[in-house]
Design an enzyme around this catalytic site. Structure first.
Site, mmCIF file in Angstrom:
data_model
loop_
_atom_site.group_PDB
_atom_site.id
_atom_site.type_symbol
_atom_site.label_atom_id
_atom_site.label_comp_id
_atom_site.label_asym_id
_atom_site.label_seq_id
_atom_site.Cartn_x
_atom_site.Cartn_y
_atom_site.Cartn_z
ATOM 1 N N ASP A 65 0.814 -1.184 -0.060
ATOM 2 C CA ASP A 65 0.188 -0.079 -0.011
ATOM 3 C C ASP A 65 0.745 1.231 0.024
ATOM 4 O O ASP A 65 2.230 1.233 0.001
ATOM 5 C CB ASP A 65 -0.884 -0.055 1.168
ATOM 6 C CG ASP A 65 -0.232 -0.322 2.544
ATOM 7 O OD1 ASP A 65 0.879 -0.276 2.569
ATOM 8 O OD2 ASP A 65 -1.034 -0.424 3.484
ATOM 9 N N ASN A 134 -7.613 -0.362 14.064
ATOM 10 C CA ASN A 134 -9.091 -0.549 13.764
ATOM 11 C C ASN A 134 -9.119 -1.846 12.885
ATOM 12 O O ASN A 134 -10.388 -2.078 12.335
ATOM 13 C CB ASN A 134 -9.512 0.538 12.834
ATOM 14 C CG ASN A 134 -8.744 0.683 11.539
ATOM 15 O OD1 ASN A 134 -7.892 0.030 11.306
ATOM 16 N ND2 ASN A 134 -9.038 1.972 10.923
ATOM 17 N N HIS A 136 -7.690 -2.898 10.224
ATOM 18 C CA HIS A 136 -7.447 -2.822 8.746
ATOM 19 C C HIS A 136 -6.208 -3.701 8.361
ATOM 20 O O HIS A 136 -5.350 -3.974 9.354
ATOM 21 C CB HIS A 136 -7.366 -1.498 8.087
ATOM 22 C CG HIS A 136 -5.733 -0.777 8.454
ATOM 23 N ND1 HIS A 136 -5.860 0.469 8.726
ATOM 24 C CD2 HIS A 136 -4.627 -1.205 8.877
ATOM 25 C CE1 HIS A 136 -4.561 0.873 9.052
ATOM 26 N NE2 HIS A 136 -3.744 -0.099 9.257
ATOM 27 N N GLU A 141 -9.747 -0.165 5.092
ATOM 28 C CA GLU A 141 -10.313 0.377 6.165
ATOM 29 C C GLU A 141 -11.603 -0.561 6.401
ATOM 30 O O GLU A 141 -12.291 -1.158 5.437
ATOM 31 C CB GLU A 141 -10.564 1.746 6.104
ATOM 32 C CG GLU A 141 -9.336 2.564 6.046
ATOM 33 C CD GLU A 141 -8.526 2.727 7.133
ATOM 34 O OE1 GLU A 141 -8.142 1.639 7.751
ATOM 35 O OE2 GLU A 141 -8.179 3.691 7.403
#
Ligand code: PGA
Length: 237
Positions: A65, A134, A136, A141
């Site tokens: 990413d 979170n 991810h 996300e």
């Protein structure tokens, strides 16, 4: 999902590095997608320290990413986090490495380029990633469809603020470009690594919650060869 707890970050990193080294010795033309971030740093260093000449001569690496708008030379870029500790010391030639260009004018075309590259390799052999606070994976996300290949994501506030740890000065982060969860699910082996007590809560959620798109890392539980490897500090008490 194979869940394994290692006593220390060192033991976790040794295990992950050994897995990669054994895999590439058996599959010399492997395609491996690796994550940036702090989690895999010692795995990368261990791979570099233990690699034999020739181990990676035919391997292709794909960067997982990138932050949109961040130049590759920025030490906080995802690219720098993979290039400096792994790609450069292994001496991988540029045609066997692909990173997302977070400065690309046409980000959709950039996604397409990476999708086509991965498809041309017959998919990923190994995808090895950390996990966000979170849940991810990469910059997929919460709420991202499991059915998505490379795409542009809108970052959650927690990702933008935790992401500041990679940069020397306050850096606005709003979007990411990332390999998708469908790539993750289609990879022959999917590995999620976590270390440190800051990850305990999210690991507990992955272990306890059902598979749902609100928790991207729960995709690991429907992977046919999925591994969650953590150190004892990240293991929920
Ligand atoms: P970290 O990042 O390895 O630096 O904890 C993981 C992530 O946010 O995906």
């Amino acid at each position: 999902m194979n869940y394994q707890v290692f006593d220390t970050y060192e033991a976790l990193s040794q295990h992950a590095a050994q897995f990669v080294l054994e895999y590439v010795r058996q599959h010399p033309t492997a395609t491996i997608c690796v994550a940036s971030g702090q989690t895999p740093m010692l795995t990368f260093q261990t791979i570099v320290a233990q690699a034999q000449p020739g181990d990676f001569d035919q391997v292709t690496f794909i960067g997982l990413d990138e932050w949109v708008g961040i130049e590759p030379s920025n030490p906080g870029s995802c690219r720098a986090y993979i290039d400096l500790p792994l790609i450069t010391p292994l001496g991988i030639s540029p045609e066997r490495v692909s990173f997302f260009d977070g400065l690309a004018e046409d980000l959709e075309a950039e996604c397409q380029r990476v999708n086509e590259l991965i498809a041309s390799k017959g998919g990923l052999d190994i995808i090895m990633v950390g996990i966000g606070m979170n849940g991810h994976l990469g910059l997929n996300e919460p709420g991202t469809s499991f059915d998505t290949y490379a795409h542009i994501s809108q970052l959650e506030e927690v990702t933008a603020s935790v992401g500041q740890k990679y940069f020397q000065s306050e850096t606005p982060l709003t979007q990411g470009i990332t390999v998708g969860l469908k790539h993750f699910l289609e990879a022959k082996t999917a590995i999620v690594l976590a270390n440190g007590d800051g990850k305990q809560n999210i690991i507990k959620r992955v272990l306890e919650e059902p598979v749902h798109e609100g928790l991207p890392a729960s995709a690991l539980k429907i992977h046919s060869n999925g591994h969650l490897w953590v150190d004892s500090a990240a293991n929920p008490a």
